[in-house]
Design a protein around this motif. Sequence first.
Motif, mmCIF file in Angstrom:
data_model
loop_
_atom_site.group_PDB
_atom_site.id
_atom_site.type_symbol
_atom_site.label_atom_id
_atom_site.label_comp_id
_atom_site.label_asym_id
_atom_site.label_seq_id
_atom_site.Cartn_x
_atom_site.Cartn_y
_atom_site.Cartn_z
ATOM 1 N N LEU A 169 0.776 -1.244 -0.100
ATOM 2 C CA LEU A 169 0.003 -0.033 0.064
ATOM 3 C C LEU A 169 0.829 1.192 0.032
ATOM 4 O O LEU A 169 1.945 1.338 0.473
ATOM 5 N N PRO A 170 0.348 2.303 -0.453
ATOM 6 C CA PRO A 170 1.154 3.633 -0.631
ATOM 7 C C PRO A 170 1.268 4.383 0.823
ATOM 8 O O PRO A 170 0.468 3.982 1.668
ATOM 9 N N ASP A 171 2.284 5.318 0.911
ATOM 10 C CA ASP A 171 2.336 5.948 2.172
ATOM 11 C C ASP A 171 1.167 6.925 2.318
ATOM 12 O O ASP A 171 0.838 7.073 3.759
ATOM 13 N N SER A 172 0.458 7.032 1.447
ATOM 14 C CA SER A 172 -0.929 7.920 1.979
ATOM 15 C C SER A 172 -1.741 7.197 2.760
ATOM 16 O O SER A 172 -2.679 7.809 3.340
ATOM 17 N N GLU A 173 -1.681 5.942 3.071
ATOM 18 C CA GLU A 173 -2.521 5.302 3.734
ATOM 19 C C GLU A 173 -1.960 5.029 5.178
ATOM 20 O O GLU A 173 -2.658 4.320 6.188
ATOM 21 N N SER A 174 -1.152 5.551 5.838
ATOM 22 C CA SER A 174 -0.157 5.339 6.912
ATOM 23 C C SER A 174 -0.777 5.840 8.004
ATOM 24 O O SER A 174 -1.115 5.137 8.914
ATOM 25 N N ASP A 175 -1.631 7.131 8.190
ATOM 26 C CA ASP A 175 -2.341 7.528 9.155
ATOM 27 C C ASP A 175 -3.350 6.642 9.523
ATOM 28 O O ASP A 175 -3.684 6.409 10.670
ATOM 29 N N ARG A 176 -4.078 6.240 8.646
ATOM 30 C CA ARG A 176 -5.200 5.398 8.697
ATOM 31 C C ARG A 176 -4.808 3.783 9.521
ATOM 32 O O ARG A 176 -5.614 3.471 10.423
ATOM 33 N N LEU A 177 -3.885 3.275 8.912
ATOM 34 C CA LEU A 177 -3.129 2.178 9.575
ATOM 35 C C LEU A 177 -3.005 2.181 11.085
ATOM 36 O O LEU A 177 -3.425 1.587 11.894
ATOM 37 N N HIS A 178 -1.983 3.164 11.406
ATOM 38 C CA HIS A 178 -1.529 3.372 12.754
ATOM 39 C C HIS A 178 -2.395 3.738 13.672
ATOM 40 O O HIS A 178 -2.572 3.381 15.066
ATOM 41 N N ASN A 179 -3.367 4.708 13.223
ATOM 42 C CA ASN A 179 -4.441 5.228 13.973
ATOM 43 C C ASN A 179 -5.482 4.004 14.471
ATOM 44 O O ASN A 179 -5.851 3.863 15.805
ATOM 45 N N SER A 180 -5.761 3.124 13.731
ATOM 46 C CA SER A 180 -6.854 2.244 13.817
ATOM 47 C C SER A 180 -6.286 0.982 14.777
ATOM 48 O O SER A 180 -6.739 0.595 15.630
ATOM 49 N N ILE A 181 -4.751 0.407 14.395
ATOM 50 C CA ILE A 181 -4.131 -0.494 15.151
ATOM 51 C C ILE A 181 -3.984 0.021 16.817
ATOM 52 O O ILE A 181 -4.235 -0.821 17.595
ATOM 53 N N GLY A 182 -3.500 1.099 16.743
ATOM 54 C CA GLY A 182 -3.493 1.869 18.197
ATOM 55 C C GLY A 182 -4.629 1.677 19.001
ATOM 56 O O GLY A 182 -4.645 1.462 20.198
ATOM 57 N N GLU A 183 -5.892 2.046 18.617
ATOM 58 C CA GLU A 183 -7.069 2.145 19.227
ATOM 59 C C GLU A 183 -7.523 0.736 19.565
ATOM 60 O O GLU A 183 -7.855 0.268 20.802
ATOM 61 N N MET A 184 -7.217 -0.254 18.578
ATOM 62 C CA MET A 184 -7.632 -1.690 18.901
ATOM 63 C C MET A 184 -6.876 -2.311 20.196
ATOM 64 O O MET A 184 -7.125 -2.861 20.807
ATOM 65 N N MET A 185 -5.411 -1.848 19.857
ATOM 66 C CA MET A 185 -4.455 -2.596 21.109
ATOM 67 C C MET A 185 -4.703 -1.950 22.362
ATOM 68 O O MET A 185 -4.323 -2.875 23.327
ATOM 69 N N GLU A 186 -5.163 -0.551 22.662
ATOM 70 C CA GLU A 186 -5.254 -0.071 23.730
ATOM 71 C C GLU A 186 -6.479 -1.011 24.725
ATOM 72 O O GLU A 186 -6.328 -0.746 25.908
ATOM 73 N N GLY A 187 -7.366 -1.484 24.011
ATOM 74 C CA GLY A 187 -8.497 -2.070 24.572
ATOM 75 C C GLY A 187 -9.485 -1.360 25.456
ATOM 76 O O GLY A 187 -9.819 -1.685 26.275
#
Length: 411
Positions: A169-187
């Motif tokens: 995937l391109p760099d333009s998708e980066s913010d969407r990736l790390h924001n969603s993963i961070g929220e999921m892992m915080e529980g």
Amino acid sequence: MCAAYPAPSADAFSLAAPVRLWEDGFAADPAGYYERLKAQGPIGWAELAPGVPAYIVVDRRAALELLHDPDTWSHDPRPWEVTVAEDSPVLGMMRWRPNTLFADGQEHLRYRRTLVDAFALIEPHDLRERVHQAADTLVSRFSPDGRADLLGDYARPLMARVFNSLFGLPDSESDRLHNSIGEMMEGGERAAIGEQEYGRYVVELVARKTAKRGNDLTSWLLNHPLELTAEEVTWQVFLTLAAGHEPTANLVTNALSRILGNPAYYTTLTSGSRPVMDAVVEVLRYETPMSNYGIHYTSKPVSFHGVWVREAVPVVVSYGALAYFAEQDQRHAGGHHPHDASHLSWSAGPHACPVKHHTLLIATEAIERLTQWLPDLDLVTPRGQLTWRPGPFHRALTALPVRFSPRALNR
């Protein structure tokens, strides 16, 4: 509907109430929580979320026995899932999916083989160059300012860029990736939202690569001779993209916080007299980014290190507790063994991390590249006053603010 679990009997645990790993206090003072668990014995009784109990393994010998005994312990959480509410904040990290993490036996070996083979196609020099490109781009953005947050401005977006490039995937998708993963892992309250958004992200990625292959991990998984279905590839990517991104970002910032919190240590690294790998291994030994995971279940009650473990209740390996007690032992011994690889941050047994060398390369290159560009980094907030993100699973800073001499990069 959530099942009501009685507290363990007095002969199994001395504490009447479970240790609440979901509290904000756990992020602020994990040592105190680990001491309370250890006071119960090799296996403690805790909650991962309100009303979600778990056995927590805090003894190294017990952890190794568990991790090397696939006949007794399963990774399949489905019997447990029916006992918890659908809106439980930990389901995003614990619910069953058809991938290597939640499989046993031959099914696990099949999934694991595809991951090992796909990652074997990544040449170290290529991976190193991807890290350098991402690091150079990010550092050039904040280097003229003389100040930055090495978590939000560097480590997390760097991992998003590197892993997006690896998976296609391109760099333009980066913010969407790390924001969603961070929220999921915080529980926390937004865990379900993060899980849904991250799931959509992966589904869209696999659909794109199903339609048109590329030179990337997603395409290699789709093309693998073991012929995973599109659904299986989706969940393999769901696992490995998240497992690569967030823990590696936290590994980098945890290491940087320890390095910068000790000026003498930092000098030995920037002078080249001591390799960055030492700092990374030290974090894996003493402040691992995944505090509590390695989740197992038993299909019938079993006696384990003095505790009668009930079926369909999570048995969690506390890598954080093992790291904490290892550091205490090391301090008492008065020694320092940065090359000792006896930590369990990569887990052990059949489910040990299959791509640890890739992770180590990414983390060390990210730190080395940063400190080459900015050799006079200094913590704005003393390390003892840094704040940590809540959540039962990870050890993750909320921010890592630094200052340095402003400069423009000559790229």
